[in-house]
Enzyme design. Structure first.
Site, PDB file in Angstrom:
ATOM      1  N   CYS A   1      33.318  10.378  81.428  1.00 53.98           N
ATOM      2  CA  CYS A   1      34.183  11.482  81.485  1.00 53.98           C
ATOM      3  C   CYS A   1      34.584  11.855  81.782  1.00 53.98           C
ATOM      4  O   CYS A   1      35.651  12.457  81.487  1.00 53.98           O
ATOM      5  CB  CYS A   1      33.000  12.709  81.750  1.00 53.98           C
ATOM      6  SG  CYS A   1      31.512  13.434  80.163  1.00 53.98           S
TER       7      CYS A   1
ATOM      8  N   ARG B   1      33.580  25.289  78.138  1.00 53.34           N
ATOM      9  CA  ARG B   1      31.402  24.489  77.859  1.00 53.34           C
ATOM     10  C   ARG B   1      31.507  25.304  77.255  1.00 53.34           C
ATOM     11  O   ARG B   1      31.088  26.485  76.655  1.00 53.34           O
ATOM     12  CB  ARG B   1      31.919  24.629  79.756  1.00 53.34           C
ATOM     13  CG  ARG B   1      32.497  23.152  80.571  1.00 53.34           C
ATOM     14  CD  ARG B   1      32.195  22.335  80.029  1.00 53.34           C
ATOM     15  NE  ARG B   1      30.225  22.156  80.229  1.00 53.34           N
ATOM     16  CZ  ARG B   1      29.995  21.975  81.001  1.00 53.34           C
ATOM     17  NH1 ARG B   1      30.131  22.000  82.052  1.00 53.34           N
ATOM     18  NH2 ARG B   1      28.322  21.730  80.876  1.00 53.34           N
TER      19      ARG B   1
ATOM     20  N   LYS C   1      26.626   9.238  72.964  1.00 52.73           N
ATOM     21  CA  LYS C   1      27.705   9.080  73.407  1.00 52.73           C
ATOM     22  C   LYS C   1      27.893  10.025  74.830  1.00 52.73           C
ATOM     23  O   LYS C   1      29.201  10.318  75.839  1.00 52.73           O
ATOM     24  CB  LYS C   1      28.917  10.686  72.711  1.00 52.73           C
ATOM     25  CG  LYS C   1      29.126  11.969  72.768  1.00 52.73           C
ATOM     26  CD  LYS C   1      29.515  12.364  71.687  1.00 52.73           C
ATOM     27  CE  LYS C   1      29.610  13.601  71.136  1.00 52.73           C
ATOM     28  NZ  LYS C   1      29.634  14.531  72.518  1.00 52.73           N
ATOM     29  N   ASP C   2      26.789  10.519  76.096  1.00 49.23           N
ATOM     30  CA  ASP C   2      26.678  11.107  76.760  1.00 49.23           C
ATOM     31  C   ASP C   2      25.846  10.640  77.534  1.00 49.23           C
ATOM     32  O   ASP C   2      25.942  10.276  78.762  1.00 49.23           O
ATOM     33  CB  ASP C   2      25.572  11.888  76.695  1.00 49.23           C
ATOM     34  CG  ASP C   2      25.947  13.668  76.061  1.00 49.23           C
ATOM     35  OD1 ASP C   2      27.051  13.758  75.728  1.00 49.23           O
ATOM     36  OD2 ASP C   2      24.838  14.319  75.293  1.00 49.23           O
TER      37      ASP C   2
ATOM     38  N   ARG D   1      29.847  27.845  72.131  1.00 48.36           N
ATOM     39  CA  ARG D   1      31.348  28.207  72.018  1.00 48.36           C
ATOM     40  C   ARG D   1      31.777  28.561  70.675  1.00 48.36           C
ATOM     41  O   ARG D   1      33.006  29.191  70.219  1.00 48.36           O
ATOM     42  CB  ARG D   1      31.429  25.999  71.457  1.00 48.36           C
ATOM     43  CG  ARG D   1      31.379  25.141  72.688  1.00 48.36           C
ATOM     44  CD  ARG D   1      31.437  24.206  72.442  1.00 48.36           C
ATOM     45  NE  ARG D   1      31.135  23.714  73.642  1.00 48.36           N
ATOM     46  CZ  ARG D   1      31.043  21.434  73.695  1.00 48.36           C
ATOM     47  NH1 ARG D   1      31.979  20.896  73.086  1.00 48.36           N
ATOM     48  NH2 ARG D   1      30.891  21.464  74.636  1.00 48.36           N
TER      49      ARG D   1
ATOM     50  N   ARG E   1      39.146  13.595  76.079  1.00 50.75           N
ATOM     51  CA  ARG E   1      39.582  12.847  74.846  1.00 50.75           C
ATOM     52  C   ARG E   1      40.213  13.626  73.662  1.00 50.75           C
ATOM     53  O   ARG E   1      41.217  13.264  73.099  1.00 50.75           O
ATOM     54  CB  ARG E   1      37.984  11.794  73.651  1.00 50.75           C
ATOM     55  CG  ARG E   1      38.452  11.303  72.377  1.00 50.75           C
ATOM     56  CD  ARG E   1      37.983  10.507  71.737  1.00 50.75           C
ATOM     57  NE  ARG E   1      36.231  11.343  71.962  1.00 50.75           N
ATOM     58  CZ  ARG E   1      36.372  12.325  71.250  1.00 50.75           C
ATOM     59  NH1 ARG E   1      37.382  11.665  69.927  1.00 50.75           N
ATOM     60  NH2 ARG E   1      35.558  12.637  70.128  1.00 50.75           N
ATOM     61  N   ARG E   2      39.692  14.533  73.410  1.00 46.07           N
ATOM     62  CA  ARG E   2      39.828  16.137  72.120  1.00 46.07           C
ATOM     63  C   ARG E   2      41.237  16.794  72.879  1.00 46.07           C
ATOM     64  O   ARG E   2      42.399  16.415  72.231  1.00 46.07           O
ATOM     65  CB  ARG E   2      38.797  16.473  72.287  1.00 46.07           C
ATOM     66  CG  ARG E   2      37.809  16.331  71.314  1.00 46.07           C
ATOM     67  CD  ARG E   2      36.666  17.167  71.020  1.00 46.07           C
ATOM     68  NE  ARG E   2      35.420  15.971  70.204  1.00 46.07           N
ATOM     69  CZ  ARG E   2      34.049  16.973  70.238  1.00 46.07           C
ATOM     70  NH1 ARG E   2      34.123  17.340  70.865  1.00 46.07           N
ATOM     71  NH2 ARG E   2      33.717  16.135  69.309  1.00 46.07           N
TER      72      ARG E   2
END
Length: 309
Positions: A244, A151, A85-86, A157, A133-134
């Site tokens: 992104c 971040r 996904k990156d 996190r 997206r989230r």
């Protein structure tokens, strides 16, 4: 087959290292090679260094891959292990994605500090996430919740959550499983209500296009169905110029020799969304994703995409 150590390039986070070690273990098993046949080379990327602003403002997905890809092009490493996904949809000339490991669970996981589920969070609760997206999906489902930029790697996190900076955060379930941390999840969000990012849950391996030695090395560990699903999802992303900077979800499933795809695009505030589906034979996986992207782009119209700028 090999002459000299095989150099594996990766970011230095705990999750990136876990993914590199998983790749190494699969290659060791497939070829009967010892661990010291490989060297894991940690490369710090721009995305790792920039922590003071959203990636969407700093340059997008390529920030997590640029330095690693340059090391490939320079011959400093032989292959690179990434979270799919990156990966930008356009790779530098001379590089290809040569293998995908079998995909993990694609769902997003909520780690609740003050409540165990998204629904149970109180009005005005704060959720931290670095993913547009989230953020958009949370705002779509719970417009009363405050979503803040969050971040840092998984451990950073979680420390922010433990310190009470937010009431909850979201992480990819696949990553938590790879880290042996699945027990911290308080809710797994269903794919039909909270669809994943294209490529989520899949590890990809990048190498120089003309490196036949590495191509042969990777062949036994490539998971064909994951590769076909990702071809569909990445084609969808490419048709939307996704990065992104854009809230895009997309998920392809392989069943009975066919591919089923569902995509979703949202405005960053979550107030407007457009869904699209597609299905067909595996041989057309990329075409199905591309067609879905073109259809939803036409349906949403120019005004919708201008809201992403």
């Amino acid at each position: 087959m090999q002459t000299g150590q095989i150099r594996i390039g990766t970011r230095g986070s705990a999750l990136a290292l876990a993914q590199a070690r998983e790749t190494r273990a699969r290659l060791m098993a497939a070829h009967g090679l010892p661990e010291d046949a490989f060297a894991i080379e940690v490369i710090t990327t721009s995305g790792d260094r920039i922590q003071d602003r959203p990636l969407s403002e700093a340059g997008g997905k390529g920030l997590f891959t640029k330095e690693i890809e340059q090391a490939l092009l320079d011959g400093a490493i032989d292959l690179a292990v990434h979270s799919s996904k990156d990966m930008p949809t356009l790779l530098p000339d001379g590089l290809i994605l040569g293998a995908f490991l079998e995909r993990e669970d694609v769902r997003d996981a909520l780690i609740g500090g003050t409540a165990p589920t998204l629904e149970a969070l109180s009005d005005g609760a704060t959720v931290g996430s670095s993913s547009l997206r989230r953020q958009a999906l949370i705002r779509r489902l719970r417009p009363d919740i405050s979503v803040v930029m969050f971040r840092g790697n998984v451990q950073t996190r979680l420390k922010k959550l433990a310190d009470g900076q937010v009431d909850a955060t979201l992480l990819a379930y696949a990553g938590l499983r790879r880290l042996g941390m699945a027990d911290i999840v308080t809710e797994l969000l269903p794919v039909d209500r909270f669809p994943p990012a294209p490529g989520q849950g899949a590890i990809c391996i990048e190498h120089r296009q003309d490196d036949r030695r590495i191509e042969a090395l990777l062949q036994p560990i490539h998971h064909q169905e994951t590769g076909q699903a990702l071809a569909c999802e990445r084609a969808f992303l490419a048709a939307l110029d996704g990065s992104c900077r854009t809230p895009i979800a997309g998920h392809a499933v392989i069943e009975a020799g066919a591919v089923r795809f569902h995509g979703l695009i949202l405005t960053p505030d979550g107030t407007e969304a457009h869904e699209v589906s597609g299905a067909g034979p595996l041989a057309r996986a990329a075409d199905i994703g591309r067609d879905a992207g073109e259809r939803v782009r036409a349906r949403a119209g120019t005004r919708f995409f201008e809201s992403w700028s």
